[in-house]
Design a protein around this motif. Structure first.
Motif, PDB file in Angstrom:
ATOM      1  N   VAL A 196       0.838  -1.201   0.000  1.00 19.82           N
ATOM      2  CA  VAL A 196       0.000   0.000   0.000  1.00 19.82           C
ATOM      3  C   VAL A 196       0.871   1.248   0.000  1.00 19.82           C
ATOM      4  CG1 VAL A 196      -1.673   1.341   1.327  1.00 19.82           C
ATOM      5  CG2 VAL A 196      -1.945  -1.129   1.126  1.00 19.82           C
ATOM      6  N   TYR A 230       1.127   4.063  -2.815  1.00 17.12           N
ATOM      7  CA  TYR A 230       0.631   5.394  -2.444  1.00 17.12           C
ATOM      8  C   TYR A 230       1.688   6.481  -2.642  1.00 17.12           C
ATOM      9  CZ  TYR A 230      -2.038   8.712   0.431  1.00 17.12           C
ATOM     10  OH  TYR A 230      -2.751   9.791   0.906  1.00 17.12           O
ATOM     11  N   TYR A 289      -5.095   8.131   6.362  1.00 14.60           N
ATOM     12  CA  TYR A 289      -5.185   6.717   6.715  1.00 14.60           C
ATOM     13  C   TYR A 289      -5.757   6.512   8.117  1.00 14.60           C
ATOM     14  CZ  TYR A 289      -2.981   5.022   2.521  1.00 14.60           C
ATOM     15  OH  TYR A 289      -2.738   4.699   1.223  1.00 14.60           O
ATOM     16  N   THR A 325      -8.350  10.222   0.746  1.00 13.44           N
ATOM     17  CA  THR A 325      -7.700   8.915   0.904  1.00 13.44           C
ATOM     18  C   THR A 325      -8.735   7.806   1.030  1.00 13.44           C
ATOM     19  OG1 THR A 325      -5.833   9.985   2.013  1.00 13.44           O
ATOM     20  CG2 THR A 325      -6.031   7.611   2.274  1.00 13.44           C
ATOM     21  N   VAL A 383      -6.165   2.705  -3.722  1.00 13.97           N
ATOM     22  CA  VAL A 383      -5.796   2.436  -2.333  1.00 13.97           C
ATOM     23  C   VAL A 383      -6.756   1.420  -1.723  1.00 13.97           C
ATOM     24  CG1 VAL A 383      -5.666   3.441  -0.023  1.00 13.97           C
ATOM     25  CG2 VAL A 383      -4.657   4.647  -1.962  1.00 13.97           C
ATOM     26  N   THR A 427      -3.649  -0.914   7.848  1.00  9.59           N
ATOM     27  CA  THR A 427      -3.740   0.549   7.834  1.00  9.59           C
ATOM     28  C   THR A 427      -2.836   1.174   8.886  1.00  9.59           C
ATOM     29  OG1 THR A 427      -6.073   0.208   7.269  1.00  9.59           O
ATOM     30  CG2 THR A 427      -5.371   2.455   7.710  1.00  9.59           C
ATOM     31  N   THR A 478       2.991   3.272  -8.276  1.00 12.89           N
ATOM     32  CA  THR A 478       1.691   3.937  -8.251  1.00 12.89           C
ATOM     33  C   THR A 478       0.913   3.668  -9.532  1.00 12.89           C
ATOM     34  OG1 THR A 478       2.550   5.672  -6.817  1.00 12.89           O
ATOM     35  CG2 THR A 478       0.525   6.148  -8.003  1.00 12.89           C
TER      36      THR A 478
END
Length: 593
Positions: A51, A55, A86, A322, A328, A345, A414
């Motif tokens: 992630v 990101y 997040y 987000t 994501v 997370t 990404t």
């Protein structure tokens, strides 16, 4: 800048390893679940690294440092917003979203509100956000390749990234890119942290090879050139000058031909593309219109009303956007349960907080060593050019190579995530959800943003990505938050909110784009619309849902129990996708932390 063999080798190495890891993982991908959600067996720590790798885009690796160079304290809201979003995702969305058993955001919309029409509308916005976010990644790749290979068109770097990403995604989808993105996070962290430590040590110890002192930012004055500078103006700019500046200009300045020594007084001066400006060491640095002029203002946050409202709008977009970014959220579908999604997370926040320390440092150092970027407005080059500006020898080239390799990893990771999210939606909502449909969708989704990247004028990378966050915050954030936590939401209300927020943001984007070509006349609320579009979107969802309460799905209580019940009750159940692949049965693999 001369050809840098070290940087070229670094980019080639990162590209080769990326392709090799993707190819290795793709051999294990043979079902649609492999391509969409990696069989939902990705462990928390690896998923957190993946992630984070996905990101940390061009906006993070290049754009944040450029904005710190140009705007100072106000630019710190970008890394804060990128990370703090997040927290809201962990508290309100991650676990219930995973427990829904959906495969994509449109799939969740249909699961929660039982509307095929809402699913199609959500698919359209997923594609818009994915394309809008991917364009600056490809433009950043072109900027990097042009930096290390002078004379090579920017289109080459964009095309190389597009081809590599499409090859990996077509080969194995989510299963192929998970390991790639986790690897690329650590590449990016090393590529930004190691040069930052070295350059800070040189700065504190005496200013590096150029012998610049460590007091460059302490004076409440405009920055000054640390050496004689020759600046080629590639795109027309309007420069702001706070003090008298003597320079040699060749080209068109203030609408008149210039060829010799000139004296600029305080005010604004327009310089046409193709002009050359020569400044002597110690001269005050003119800054592109809109940038912070003197160091005292650079170190202080904005105080006037318009700048404060712009900052609040940015915070709205980043913090809430987000929660609505499709590329994501799709990664949380790969966790085996809601608890693992929440744990992922938490790890992501730690990894992002560590990373964002270093672009901020690089941006501050660039204010001392690269003031010429304030003249051209090309602040996104700061991270790439800083090593050679501090250490003008082979050691500087090696540091520059490390940075260039990290930047290329940012574009690749990404872009991979964006392509998977868009291809997943196309394959399940436009085609027939087969493996070959996913591969065709990935190829199509790679062509469109590449075309846009080649045609559109590059702007500050973080500002471009900021509009993507505003679109996500104004479309999917209200639907997700209210869909998960409010039982009275209806598909009519959700559609009204998405259309309200999406239309307003896309209109603002169109106006901002036109403004960039016609003199920059767009006001702040057009360039940063989130402060208005997000509340209006939430309001539209609530009002229309109350007006259409008869459309509340009959299964709402069962759906909400499934999303909020503890994982140990075993209510998690993957949704049927209508897969044409008989091998696509869910197999829950062994999960480790």
């Amino acid at each position: 800048m001369d050809f840098n063999i070290w940087a070229t080798a670094g980019i080639v190495l990162v590209s080769a390893v990326t392709f090799a890891l993707g190819f290795r993982s793709s051999r294990q991908a043979n079902t649609t679940q492999d391509f969409l959600v990696a069989r939902r067996t990705v462990r928390s720590r690896r998923n957190a690294a993946a992630v984070s790798g996905e990101y940390l885009s061009a906006a993070s690796f290049l754009g944040v440092a450029g904005l710190v160079l140009k705007d100072g304290a106000d630019a710190l809201w970008y890394p804060i917003g990128f990370t703090a979003g997040y927290l809201a995702l962990m508290l309100f969305v991650a676990a219930p979203l995973r427990r829904s058993g959906a495969y994509t955001l449109p799939d969740f919309c249909e699961f929660r509100l039982r509307s095929a029409g809402l699913r199609r509308l959500a698919a359209v916005f997923v594609i818009f956000i994915g394309m809008l976010y991917m364009v600056p990644q490809l433009q950043g790749a072109g900027l990097t390749v042009r930096h290390i290979l002078p004379g090579v068109p920017t289109q080459v770097g964009a095309a190389v990234v597009a081809v590599l990403v499409v090859a990996n995604v077509v080969g194995g989808g989510m299963r192929a890119i998970t390991l790639v993105q986790a690897f690329q996070y650590w590449v990016k962290l090393f590529a930004i942290a190691a040069p930052a430590f070295v350059l800070c040590a040189l700065f504190i110890g005496g200013g590096g090879a150029r012998g610049i002192g460590a007091t460059g930012l302490s004076e409440p004055l405009p920055p000054t050139f640390t050496r004689d500078a020759v600046i080629q103006v590639e795109t027309s700019v309007v420069l702001s000058v706070d003090a008298h500046v003597r320079l040699v200009a060749e080209g068109t300045v203030d609408g008149r031909p210039a060829d010799g020594t000139t004296l600029w007084g305080p005010g604004e001066h327009e310089v046409a593309a193709g002009s050359t400006l020569r400044f002597t060491e110690g001269s005050p640095v003119p800054v592109v219109k809109g940038a912070v002029g003197d160091n005292a203002d650079w170190q202080s946050p904005a105080s006037d009303a318009e700048d404060l409202l712009t900052t609040y709008s940015l915070i709205f977009a980043l913090f809430l956007g987000t929660m609505g970014l499709p590329h994501v959220l799709v990664r949380f579908y790969t966790n085996p349960d809601g608890q693992a999604a929440r744990r992922t997370t938490l790890h992501v926040m730690l990894l992002l907080g560590l990373f964002y320390l270093f672009p901020t440092i690089m941006g501050a150092l660039s204010r001392v060593y690269l003031p010429e970027l304030l003249v051209t407005g090309q602040s996104d080059r700061a991270v790439l050019e800083l090593p050679m500006a501090v250490v003008d020898n082979v050691f500087g080239e090696i540091l520059g190579a490390v940075v260039a390799a990290g930047a290329f990893a940012a574009f690749l990771s990404t872009s991979s995530g964006l392509l998977v999210s868009v291809a997943g939606v196309l394959s399940t909502d436009v085609f027939k959800s087969r493996v070959r449909d996913f591969r065709l969708a990935a190829a199509l989704a790679g062509v469109l943003p590449l075309t846009a990247a080649l045609l559109l004028q590059p702007s500050d990378l973080s500002l471009s990505v900021g509009m993507s966050f505003a679109l996500a915050a104004s479309t999917f954030c209200p639907v997700l938050v209210l869909g998960i936590w409010w039982r009275k939401i209806t598909w009519v209300g959700a559609a009204a909110g998405m259309l309200t927020g999406g239309t307003l943001v896309l209109t603002a984007l169109a106006l901002t784009t036109v403004s960039g070509y016609t003199g920059g006349w767009a006001p702040w609320f057009v360039q940063q619309p989130g402060l208005f579009t997000v509340p209006l979107s939430f309001l539209a969802v609530i009002i229309m849902s109350k007006a259409t309460h008869r459309h509340i799905p009959a299964e709402t209580k069962h759906i909400r129990m499934r999303m909020h019940a503890p994982d140990r009750l075993g209510l998690i159940k993957d949704r049927a996708t209508g897969l044409g692949d008989s091998r696509a049965k869910h197999v829950l693999g062994r999960h480790r932390r």
